[in-house]
Design an enzyme around this catalytic site. Structure first.
Site, PDB file in Angstrom:
ATOM      1  N   ASP A  37       0.822  -1.212   0.000  1.00  0.00           N
ATOM      2  CA  ASP A  37       0.000   0.000   0.000  1.00  0.00           C
ATOM      3  C   ASP A  37       0.858   1.266   0.000  1.00  0.00           C
ATOM      4  O   ASP A  37       0.372   2.351   0.299  1.00  0.00           O
ATOM      5  CB  ASP A  37      -0.960  -0.008   1.195  1.00  0.00           C
ATOM      6  CG  ASP A  37      -0.202  -0.093   2.513  1.00  0.00           C
ATOM      7  OD1 ASP A  37       1.019  -0.345   2.500  1.00  0.00           O
ATOM      8  OD2 ASP A  37      -0.842   0.094   3.561  1.00  0.00           O
ATOM      9  N   HIS A 241      21.137   3.752 -20.698  1.00  0.00           N
ATOM     10  CA  HIS A 241      20.186   4.058 -19.613  1.00  0.00           C
ATOM     11  C   HIS A 241      20.499   3.252 -18.355  1.00  0.00           C
ATOM     12  O   HIS A 241      19.603   2.729 -17.689  1.00  0.00           O
ATOM     13  CB  HIS A 241      18.744   3.827 -20.084  1.00  0.00           C
ATOM     14  CG  HIS A 241      18.263   4.901 -21.013  1.00  0.00           C
ATOM     15  ND1 HIS A 241      17.144   4.769 -21.806  1.00  0.00           N
ATOM     16  CD2 HIS A 241      18.740   6.147 -21.265  1.00  0.00           C
ATOM     17  CE1 HIS A 241      16.973   5.881 -22.507  1.00  0.00           C
ATOM     18  NE2 HIS A 241      17.923   6.729 -22.201  1.00  0.00           N
ATOM     19  N   ASP A 258      24.416  11.249 -15.856  1.00  0.00           N
ATOM     20  CA  ASP A 258      23.301  11.869 -16.590  1.00  0.00           C
ATOM     21  C   ASP A 258      22.189  12.063 -15.573  1.00  0.00           C
ATOM     22  O   ASP A 258      21.554  11.097 -15.140  1.00  0.00           O
ATOM     23  CB  ASP A 258      22.863  10.933 -17.730  1.00  0.00           C
ATOM     24  CG  ASP A 258      21.745  11.520 -18.585  1.00  0.00           C
ATOM     25  OD1 ASP A 258      21.103  12.496 -18.162  1.00  0.00           O
ATOM     26  OD2 ASP A 258      21.503  10.962 -19.684  1.00  0.00           O
ATOM     27  N   ASP A 269      18.041  18.164 -17.818  1.00  0.00           N
ATOM     28  CA  ASP A 269      18.619  16.897 -18.281  1.00  0.00           C
ATOM     29  C   ASP A 269      20.054  17.180 -18.706  1.00  0.00           C
ATOM     30  O   ASP A 269      20.285  17.707 -19.794  1.00  0.00           O
ATOM     31  CB  ASP A 269      17.755  16.384 -19.450  1.00  0.00           C
ATOM     32  CG  ASP A 269      18.226  15.034 -19.979  1.00  0.00           C
ATOM     33  OD1 ASP A 269      19.135  14.443 -19.389  1.00  0.00           O
ATOM     34  OD2 ASP A 269      17.665  14.588 -21.003  1.00  0.00           O
ATOM     35  N   HIS A 348      22.608   6.992 -30.883  1.00  0.00           N
ATOM     36  CA  HIS A 348      21.357   7.679 -30.563  1.00  0.00           C
ATOM     37  C   HIS A 348      21.268   9.019 -31.281  1.00  0.00           C
ATOM     38  O   HIS A 348      22.171   9.405 -32.007  1.00  0.00           O
ATOM     39  CB  HIS A 348      21.158   7.812 -29.045  1.00  0.00           C
ATOM     40  CG  HIS A 348      22.270   8.531 -28.320  1.00  0.00           C
ATOM     41  ND1 HIS A 348      22.407   9.898 -28.360  1.00  0.00           N
ATOM     42  CD2 HIS A 348      23.280   8.066 -27.531  1.00  0.00           C
ATOM     43  CE1 HIS A 348      23.445  10.256 -27.604  1.00  0.00           C
ATOM     44  NE2 HIS A 348      24.004   9.158 -27.109  1.00  0.00           N
ATOM     45  N   HIS A 352      16.382  15.822 -27.631  1.00  0.00           N
ATOM     46  CA  HIS A 352      14.910  15.758 -27.581  1.00  0.00           C
ATOM     47  C   HIS A 352      14.377  17.036 -26.964  1.00  0.00           C
ATOM     48  O   HIS A 352      15.093  17.738 -26.241  1.00  0.00           O
ATOM     49  CB  HIS A 352      14.484  14.546 -26.733  1.00  0.00           C
ATOM     50  CG  HIS A 352      15.227  14.457 -25.421  1.00  0.00           C
ATOM     51  ND1 HIS A 352      14.824  15.139 -24.301  1.00  0.00           N
ATOM     52  CD2 HIS A 352      16.377  13.820 -25.062  1.00  0.00           C
ATOM     53  CE1 HIS A 352      15.676  14.903 -23.315  1.00  0.00           C
ATOM     54  NE2 HIS A 352      16.643  14.118 -23.755  1.00  0.00           N
ATOM     55  N   HIS A 359      11.535  13.784 -21.702  1.00  0.00           N
ATOM     56  CA  HIS A 359      11.422  13.630 -23.158  1.00  0.00           C
ATOM     57  C   HIS A 359      10.114  14.315 -23.495  1.00  0.00           C
ATOM     58  O   HIS A 359       9.043  13.713 -23.497  1.00  0.00           O
ATOM     59  CB  HIS A 359      11.420  12.159 -23.567  1.00  0.00           C
ATOM     60  CG  HIS A 359      12.741  11.493 -23.305  1.00  0.00           C
ATOM     61  ND1 HIS A 359      12.901  10.135 -23.235  1.00  0.00           N
ATOM     62  CD2 HIS A 359      13.977  12.021 -23.087  1.00  0.00           C
ATOM     63  CE1 HIS A 359      14.187   9.855 -22.985  1.00  0.00           C
ATOM     64  NE2 HIS A 359      14.841  10.987 -22.888  1.00  0.00           N
ATOM     65  N   GLU A 382      23.042  16.272 -26.991  1.00  0.00           N
ATOM     66  CA  GLU A 382      23.718  15.267 -26.172  1.00  0.00           C
ATOM     67  C   GLU A 382      24.462  14.203 -26.980  1.00  0.00           C
ATOM     68  O   GLU A 382      24.126  13.022 -26.925  1.00  0.00           O
ATOM     69  CB  GLU A 382      22.709  14.588 -25.246  1.00  0.00           C
ATOM     70  CG  GLU A 382      21.420  14.093 -25.913  1.00  0.00           C
ATOM     71  CD  GLU A 382      20.499  13.395 -24.906  1.00  0.00           C
ATOM     72  OE1 GLU A 382      20.968  12.435 -24.259  1.00  0.00           O
ATOM     73  OE2 GLU A 382      19.332  13.788 -24.784  1.00  0.00           O
ATOM     74  N   TYR A 386      30.612   5.760 -27.288  1.00  0.00           N
ATOM     75  CA  TYR A 386      30.599   4.688 -26.289  1.00  0.00           C
ATOM     76  C   TYR A 386      31.388   3.509 -26.843  1.00  0.00           C
ATOM     77  O   TYR A 386      30.991   2.918 -27.847  1.00  0.00           O
ATOM     78  CB  TYR A 386      29.156   4.259 -25.999  1.00  0.00           C
ATOM     79  CG  TYR A 386      28.243   5.447 -25.763  1.00  0.00           C
ATOM     80  CD1 TYR A 386      28.098   5.998 -24.490  1.00  0.00           C
ATOM     81  CD2 TYR A 386      27.551   6.042 -26.828  1.00  0.00           C
ATOM     82  CE1 TYR A 386      27.283   7.097 -24.278  1.00  0.00           C
ATOM     83  CE2 TYR A 386      26.735   7.144 -26.629  1.00  0.00           C
ATOM     84  CZ  TYR A 386      26.599   7.673 -25.357  1.00  0.00           C
ATOM     85  OH  TYR A 386      25.800   8.762 -25.157  1.00  0.00           O
ATOM     86  N   ARG A 404      29.404  11.068 -22.799  1.00  0.00           N
ATOM     87  CA  ARG A 404      28.290  11.859 -23.330  1.00  0.00           C
ATOM     88  C   ARG A 404      28.372  13.229 -22.675  1.00  0.00           C
ATOM     89  O   ARG A 404      28.738  13.339 -21.503  1.00  0.00           O
ATOM     90  CB  ARG A 404      26.943  11.190 -23.027  1.00  0.00           C
ATOM     91  CG  ARG A 404      25.733  11.992 -23.464  1.00  0.00           C
ATOM     92  CD  ARG A 404      24.429  11.181 -23.562  1.00  0.00           C
ATOM     93  NE  ARG A 404      23.926  10.703 -22.299  1.00  0.00           N
ATOM     94  CZ  ARG A 404      23.940   9.449 -21.897  1.00  0.00           C
ATOM     95  NH1 ARG A 404      24.449   8.506 -22.690  1.00  0.00           N
ATOM     96  NH2 ARG A 404      23.463   9.092 -20.720  1.00  0.00           N
ATOM     97  N   GLU A 406      25.842  16.570 -22.339  1.00  0.00           N
ATOM     98  CA  GLU A 406      24.458  16.963 -22.620  1.00  0.00           C
ATOM     99  C   GLU A 406      24.134  18.281 -21.945  1.00  0.00           C
ATOM    100  O   GLU A 406      24.354  18.451 -20.748  1.00  0.00           O
ATOM    101  CB  GLU A 406      23.503  15.870 -22.100  1.00  0.00           C
ATOM    102  CG  GLU A 406      22.029  16.240 -22.223  1.00  0.00           C
ATOM    103  CD  GLU A 406      21.098  15.082 -21.854  1.00  0.00           C
ATOM    104  OE1 GLU A 406      21.474  14.245 -21.021  1.00  0.00           O
ATOM    105  OE2 GLU A 406      19.983  15.043 -22.421  1.00  0.00           O
TER     106      GLU A 406
HETATM  107  N1  GLY Z   1      18.389  11.155 -19.462  1.00  0.00           N
HETATM  108  C1  GLY Z   1      17.738  10.669 -20.595  1.00  0.00           C
HETATM  109  C2  GLY Z   1      18.196  11.355 -21.799  1.00  0.00           C
HETATM  110  O1  GLY Z   1      19.239  11.960 -21.787  1.00  0.00           O
HETATM  111  O2  GLY Z   1      17.528  11.398 -22.773  1.00  0.00           O
HETATM  112 MN    MN Z   2      18.463  13.773 -22.733  1.00  0.00          MN
HETATM  113 MN    MN Z   3      20.152  12.842 -20.115  1.00  0.00          MN
END
Ligand code: GLY
Ligand code: MN
Ligand code: MN
Length: 435
Positions: A37, A241, A258, A269, A348, A352, A359, A382, A386, A404, A406
């Site tokens: 709960d 991720h 990240d 982000d 990638h 976004h 996102h 970003e 890798y 990365r 970003e």
């Molecule tokens: N943290 C998720 C992305 O960078 O899209």
């Molecule tokens: Mn992102």
């Molecule tokens: Mn991110």
């Protein structure tokens, strides 16, 4: 804080768009159980929040343009002494009217009874069918009930139109008040990244860096992270991720963080990558500098009128060139780009939209064509490289380097503004900070 007048303006604008023969229905996010709960912290559905500022669960907003008895009807929880002692104050129907500007407010338990009358005489229902089984059923049942009364002269709606496209188009362009919140969100998160870099030392667990991030978010009013923080050291830096965050950070590892806080429901982000020990190895520095050059090139390309994929195109070129220069790709750069030879290293997209959701919503293509960037859009840039150990033909000195970088970018009339500018980004700046 977004003022109630801004929410009212948004509702007006939406109602003008859908037209006066329509009814708009927006529903709250469900509560989510974590175990038995115990619930996850409640987070309102971003569309309902965007149009009302209402943060309680079990709520439905109905917007009916030009309706005599009022255009904004809120169904919400009733006040309840015992519930409020255990779980907190509720606005109730009085609060819905006085604090949230509803023209009328009714208990949520009366929704199915009252909805048919609210639909009657309107041609279109604007509702995001398919997202919530409970509300879908309730709304379709109400529609059935109006259809059943057609011989009494009642006119049922004949179309159900997805409301999300109109709301999401509005959400894509941030108001000055939203931009101020996003700036603050990014600033808090930037300071959290600085804190994590300063705290990092070989021998600690990844989750200890996560704790530093969360401490900085929360103690500055970003009560929750906008998404689960990623703290990946060594091989984990190559898992896009990665959220386990449970390994010991070792000397010689690169650490990819990240993480972004959510401030008054607005996400940030940010990703930074740094050496566990405070000094980049030669291979780490070489990769880092390629990603940084790509990111700076991407940011430079981001200005009004530029098509969305232009950022990715510019960055792919730098990344491919860089990989050739360090010997990880062989061949002519234009051929390699054409063959997408960079994909094992950079798999990638450039980023976004960013806003109430990490996102964030809004179309990337309109009428089949990529949309161009316009002032007051906010998004991430970003790029990354890798090098996991399973890419064939790569010498092991390059293995387990995941980088990365970003940032959160606001398009302005002249170009752009990097909302997350407060975190160091060059090799020298990072090594200085960590020394
Ligand atoms: N943290 C998720 C992305 O960078 O899209
Ligand atoms: Mn992102
Ligand atoms: Mn991110």
């Amino acid at each position: 804080m977004i003022k109630m007048t801004e929410y009212a303006k948004r509702r007006k604008k939406l109602m003008q768009q859908v037209g006066s023969n329509s009814v708009v229905i927006l529903t709250s996010a469900p509560m989510a159980i974590r175990n038995n709960d115990a619930h996850f912290p409640y987070r309102q559905h971003s569309d309902l929040y965007y149009l009302t500022g209402f943060e309680e669960p079990e709520a439905v907003a109905v917007l009916i343009p030009k309706r005599k008895d009022g255009e904004f009807i809120l169904f919400n929880r009733v006040r309840n002494h015992s519930e409020e002692i255990w779980n907190g104050i509720r606005a109730g129907q009085d609060g819905a009217r006085k604090q949230f500007g509803a023209d009328q407010a009714f208990p949520i338990s009366e929704l199915s009874k009252r909805l048919p009358d609210l639909l009657e005489g309107r041609e279109e229902i604007h509702y995001a069918l398919g997202n919530d089984k409970y509300f879908d059923k309730l709304i379709l049942k109400a529609l059935q009930r109006v259809r059943g009364k057609i011989r009494n002269g009642q006119q049922p709606p004949f179309a159900i139109i997805d409301i999300t496209d109109s709301v999401h188009e509005m959400r894509l362009f941030k108001s000055p008040e939203e931009i101020a919140l996003m700036r603050r969100s990014a600033e808090i998160s930037a300071h959290a990244h600085v804190r994590a870099m300063q705290f990092c030392t070989p021998g600690i667990f990844e989750y200890q860096l996560e704790a530093e991030l969360l401490h900085e978010f929360q103690s500055n009013g970003a009560r929750y992270p906008a998404y689960t923080s990623i703290v990946g050291s060594g091989a984990n830096s190559c898992i896009l991720h990665y959220v386990n965050n449970d390994k010991i950070i070792k000397k010689g590892d690169i650490v990819l963080v990240d993480a972004g806080g959510e401030y008054q429901n607005y996400a940030s982000d940010i990703t930074r990558t740094f050496p566990a020990s405070g000094r980049f190895s030669d291979e780490q520095r070489a990769i880092y500098d390629i990603v940084l050059e790509a990111q700076l090139t991407g940011i430079k390309a981001a200005r009004p009128g530029v098509a969305w994929p232009a950022i990715q195109t510019a960055m792919v070129k730098i990344i491919t060139q860089g990989l050739v220069e360090v010997g990880l790709l062989k061949g002519r750069v234009d051929h390699l780009i054409e063959k997408q030879a960079y994909l094992p290293f950079y798999m990638h997209k450039s980023g976004h939209w960013l806003g109430l959701d990490v996102h964030d919503v809004g179309r990337y293509k309109v009428s089949g064509k990529w949309r161009t960037l316009q002032p007051n859009m906010v998004f991430t840039i970003e790029p990354g490289i890798y090098i996991s150990s399973d890419i064939p033909g790569v010498h092991k000195s390059w293995h387990n380097i995941g980088v990365r970088i970003e940032d959160d970018i606001l398009i302005t009339t002249k170009g752009n503004d990097v909302l997350s500018r407060d975190v160091p980004k060059t090799v020298a700046e990072i090594e200085d900070l960590m020394a």
